[in-house]
Write a protein that holds these residues in place. Structure first.
Motif, mmCIF file in Angstrom:
data_model
loop_
_atom_site.group_PDB
_atom_site.id
_atom_site.type_symbol
_atom_site.label_atom_id
_atom_site.label_comp_id
_atom_site.label_asym_id
_atom_site.label_seq_id
_atom_site.Cartn_x
_atom_site.Cartn_y
_atom_site.Cartn_z
ATOM 1 N N LYS A 28 23.337 -23.279 15.140
ATOM 2 C CA LYS A 28 22.626 -21.999 15.246
ATOM 3 C C LYS A 28 21.240 -22.087 14.605
ATOM 4 C CE LYS A 28 22.963 -17.035 14.245
ATOM 5 N NZ LYS A 28 21.561 -16.948 13.786
ATOM 6 N N ALA A 29 21.168 -22.709 13.413
ATOM 7 C CA ALA A 29 19.881 -22.833 12.730
ATOM 8 C C ALA A 29 18.900 -23.656 13.563
ATOM 9 C CB ALA A 29 20.086 -23.477 11.358
ATOM 10 N N ILE A 30 19.389 -24.730 14.151
ATOM 11 C CA ILE A 30 18.515 -25.574 14.966
ATOM 12 C C ILE A 30 18.063 -24.851 16.228
ATOM 13 C CG2 ILE A 30 18.524 -27.656 16.418
ATOM 14 C CD1 ILE A 30 20.356 -28.919 14.213
ATOM 15 N N VAL A 31 18.979 -24.212 16.905
ATOM 16 C CA VAL A 31 18.612 -23.458 18.121
ATOM 17 C C VAL A 31 17.624 -22.360 17.796
ATOM 18 C CG1 VAL A 31 19.497 -21.882 19.895
ATOM 19 C CG2 VAL A 31 20.716 -24.016 19.392
ATOM 20 N N ASP A 32 17.860 -21.607 16.718
ATOM 21 C CA ASP A 32 16.937 -20.529 16.336
ATOM 22 C C ASP A 32 15.546 -21.068 16.054
ATOM 23 O OD1 ASP A 32 19.010 -18.743 16.590
ATOM 24 O OD2 ASP A 32 19.345 -18.483 14.434
ATOM 25 N N ALA A 33 15.458 -22.200 15.359
ATOM 26 C CA ALA A 33 14.152 -22.773 15.030
ATOM 27 C C ALA A 33 13.441 -23.298 16.273
ATOM 28 C CB ALA A 33 14.313 -23.887 14.005
#
Length: 304
Positions: free
Chosen positions: A295-300
């Protein structure tokens, strides 16, 4: 009078039944298989497969770095009493051999990474070993689960059906999350899937999901990047307009914070690489960790 005797007999029988239940519970607790896992991610996997039949002790706990861990006499005592020990392998726990020798342990050691198709890495030529961070791919986690189940069945054949059932249910959850992450990342243009992290721990995530990871440190947190390596990475970030920059929970954040200042790239938060978070954190289990990181990677990558 007869009613009183009847009531007394009932009370005695009830008391004996309760004592029997408590005795069985104590016996069951004593019969739990004593297992040791080297660090928190493996500990969670072993606990899921072992269930209530296994008592898992983790040597390197949440937020701990297995690369640089120094075992204690208490660790040797725990290992000495274990029936089975789970390690990752490929040199990640360079201290484990010494610990096992000092403890006198002669039992089964399960190498979780066995049968995984391993990767090299930025530091592989220097370290002379493949990348040990294979759990960062959920497909590889299925191999870890199978090796866990096989190890437990080897030392505890009587409860093998329980371990196999737990492993099957766990594998289904892993497969579902793997499909979810693949779908979410596939929606991002391939040329935008570039991420900066502290050390080279996400190669298997990158191979599995089509993301390029760059890191100033090599495969181990013990390595120190040179000023030239950092300068080259900063130049690459600027040229390729990399937008995703993360610190890791087990590494010193200062180097990544320096890179963020010099490139103007906003920090995307924390990724969990080699250790879980504490119980109340966002990565308290292996599946929570993978879900949080994705999720953190996709959001960034989709921001701005």
């Amino acid at each position: 009078m007869e009613q009183g005797l009847f009531a007394m007999r009932c009370l005695v029988l009830l008391s004996l039944a309760l004592l029997g239940v408590l005795s069985c519970q104590r016996a069951s607790a004593q019969e739990r298989l004593a297992a040791v896992a080297t660090f928190s991610i493996l500990g969670d996997m072993v606990a899921r497969v072992g269930g209530e039949d296994v008592e898992v002790t983790t040597l390197v706990g949440p937020e701990g770095d297995a690369h640089v861990y120094q075992p204690t006499p208490a660790d040797a005592a725990v290992v000495a009493k274990a029936r089975i020990v789970f390690e990752n392998g490929l040199g990640l726990e360079g201290w484990l051999g010494r610990l096992i020798r000092s403890s006198g342990y002669k039992g089964v050691v399960v190498t979780m990474i066995r049968d995984v198709e391993t990767l090299g890495g930025h530091g592989a030529a220097v370290l002379g070993a493949p990348d040990p961070h294979a759990w960062q791919s959920l497909a590889n986690a299925l191999v870890y689960v199978r090796n866990t189940k096989d190890g437990l069945c080897r030392v505890d054949q009587a409860r093998c059906p329980h371990y196999a059932a737990n492993a099957g249910a766990y594998a289904a959850e892993i497969g579902a999350l793997d499909a979810e992450i693949r779908s979410r990342i596939a929606a991002i243009p391939a040329d935008r899937r570039k991420v900066i992290t502290s050390h080279d721990a996400f190669g298997y995530f990158g191979r599995a999901y089509g993301v390029t990871f760059l890191a100033p440190q090599g495969l181990s947190t013990e390595s120190e990047p040179s000023a030239r390596d950092v300068a080259r990475l900063i130049q690459q970030i600027r040229q390729e307009r990399v937008k995703a920059l993360f610190i890791e929970n087990i590494t010193d954040p200062r180097l990544v914070e320096q890179i963020a200042r010099e490139t103007g790239v906003k920090l995307g938060g924390t990724l969990y690489s080699d250790a879980l978070s504490g119980r109340g954190g966002p990565a308290a289990t292996y599946l929570d960790m993978m879900r949080h990181n994705a999720k953190a990677i996709v959001d960034a990558l989709t921001c701005c």
